[in-house]
Each structure stands twice: as C-alpha cells, then as structure tokens.
Design a protein around this motif. Structure first.
Motif, PDB file in Angstrom:
ATOM      1  N   VAL A 102       0.814  -1.230   0.000  1.00  0.00           N
ATOM      2  CA  VAL A 102       0.000   0.000   0.000  1.00  0.00           C
ATOM      3  C   VAL A 102       0.841   1.271   0.000  1.00  0.00           C
ATOM      4  CG1 VAL A 102      -1.822  -1.239   1.221  1.00  0.00           C
ATOM      5  CG2 VAL A 102      -0.261   0.241   2.508  1.00  0.00           C
ATOM      6  N   LYS A 103       2.153   1.127   0.081  1.00  0.00           N
ATOM      7  CA  LYS A 103       3.017   2.316   0.101  1.00  0.00           C
ATOM      8  C   LYS A 103       2.802   3.161  -1.138  1.00  0.00           C
ATOM      9  CE  LYS A 103       6.799   0.613   3.016  1.00  0.00           C
ATOM     10  NZ  LYS A 103       8.206   0.140   3.046  1.00  0.00           N
ATOM     11  N   GLY A 104       2.677   4.461  -0.928  1.00  0.00           N
ATOM     12  CA  GLY A 104       2.467   5.379  -2.034  1.00  0.00           C
ATOM     13  C   GLY A 104       1.009   5.540  -2.414  1.00  0.00           C
ATOM     14  N   ARG A 105       0.140   4.685  -1.905  1.00  0.00           N
ATOM     15  CA  ARG A 105      -1.296   4.769  -2.233  1.00  0.00           C
ATOM     16  C   ARG A 105      -2.150   5.109  -1.007  1.00  0.00           C
ATOM     17  NH1 ARG A 105      -3.964   0.350  -3.820  1.00  0.00           N
ATOM     18  NH2 ARG A 105      -2.635  -1.116  -2.685  1.00  0.00           N
ATOM     19  N   PHE A 106      -1.760   4.596   0.158  1.00  0.00           N
ATOM     20  CA  PHE A 106      -2.526   4.806   1.381  1.00  0.00           C
ATOM     21  C   PHE A 106      -1.760   5.760   2.297  1.00  0.00           C
ATOM     22  CE2 PHE A 106      -4.921   0.463   1.555  1.00  0.00           C
ATOM     23  CZ  PHE A 106      -5.360   0.658   0.256  1.00  0.00           C
ATOM     24  N   THR A 107      -2.525   6.543   3.052  1.00  0.00           N
ATOM     25  CA  THR A 107      -1.935   7.448   4.031  1.00  0.00           C
ATOM     26  C   THR A 107      -2.693   7.332   5.346  1.00  0.00           C
ATOM     27  OG1 THR A 107      -1.291   9.027   2.309  1.00  0.00           O
ATOM     28  CG2 THR A 107      -1.321   9.824   4.579  1.00  0.00           C
ATOM     29  N   ILE A 108      -1.953   7.059   6.414  1.00  0.00           N
ATOM     30  CA  ILE A 108      -2.558   6.987   7.734  1.00  0.00           C
ATOM     31  C   ILE A 108      -2.278   8.292   8.472  1.00  0.00           C
ATOM     32  CG2 ILE A 108      -0.543   5.903   8.830  1.00  0.00           C
ATOM     33  CD1 ILE A 108      -2.538   4.266  10.532  1.00  0.00           C
ATOM     34  N   SER A 109      -3.261   8.752   9.236  1.00  0.00           N
ATOM     35  CA  SER A 109      -3.094   9.952  10.042  1.00  0.00           C
ATOM     36  C   SER A 109      -3.962   9.817  11.291  1.00  0.00           C
ATOM     37  CB  SER A 109      -3.493  11.205   9.243  1.00  0.00           C
ATOM     38  OG  SER A 109      -4.854  11.135   8.852  1.00  0.00           O
ATOM     39  N   ARG A 110      -3.740  10.694  12.241  1.00  0.00           N
ATOM     40  CA  ARG A 110      -4.536  10.628  13.462  1.00  0.00           C
ATOM     41  C   ARG A 110      -4.738  12.017  14.039  1.00  0.00           C
ATOM     42  NH1 ARG A 110      -1.214   7.070  17.727  1.00  0.00           N
ATOM     43  NH2 ARG A 110      -2.582   7.980  19.302  1.00  0.00           N
TER      44      ARG A 110
END
Length: 120
Positions: free
Chosen positions: A63-71
């Motif tokens: 998923v690198k480059g396509r998904f972004t996790i944040s909080r």
C-alpha cells in the motif's frame, strides 16, 4: 468500557478512493499506537498501516504510495486515506489501538471491522 467505531467503508471502482475513520471512546487515559489491519476471505489478518502517538508511520509494502494513515490525538481518531484502490485491496478493514483504559495495563483494542470492496 472502550469502543473503537469504524466508518467509511464501501464499494468503489478500481482506481477510486475511500477514507476510513476510527474513533476510540470510553475510559481512555492514553493511546499509544493506532493502526489499520485487513483480512481478505481465506487469508490471515495483515497490517496495513500504523501510526504512533508521535506521528511515526509504518506501511505494508503493498500500500506504500497509495494509502496514508493519520490521526487526531485530540479526538482519539485515526484515519486511512486510500487512493488508487485495486481489487486486491478488497477486505474487511479493522481498526486497532494500543491504549491505557480502565485497567492499569496497555491493552489492544479492535473495532468491529468495515468492508471495503474494490470492483475491477
């Protein structure tokens, strides 16, 4: 009692985007890492992405480059922005949090899961 409630799953065409949210509520004193896992039919649950309380992130290679996790620590909420979705991303996505709740121990908590389906 601690609850993790996910939202944002659904059906999307390949190449599309979805944003998952997970809010933790209840007797929470502190949250360490939060993350997203997924489980496709017939497969083991796997880590998708994780983020520490300080903002350090970790992603599965797929998923690198396509998904972004944040909080948002003030809201005890973690997000997963998923772009360029592929049919192989189809799975039930689970939110996870390592937190200090009513007991004096760090425990893992899980959400109920939200279905993400990517059509080709």
């Amino acid at each position: 009692q601690v609850q993790l409630v996910e939202s944002g799953g659904g059906l999307v065409q390949a190449g599309g985007s979805l944003r998952l949210s997970c809010a933790a509520s209840g007797s929470i004193f502190s949250i360490n890492a939060m993350g997203w896992y997924r489980q496709a039919p017939g497969k083991q649950r796997e880590l998708v992405a994780a983020i520490t309380s300080g903002g350090n992130t970790n992603y599965a290679d797929s998923v690198k480059g396509r998904f972004t996790i944040s909080r948002d620590n003030a809201k005890n909420t973690v997000y997963l922005q998923m772009n360029s979705l592929k049919p192989e991303d189809t799975a039930v996505y689970y939110c996870n949090a390592e937190l200090l709740g009513a007991t004096p121990f760090w425990d893992d908590y899980w959400g109920q899961g939200t279905q993400v389906t990517v059509s080709s």
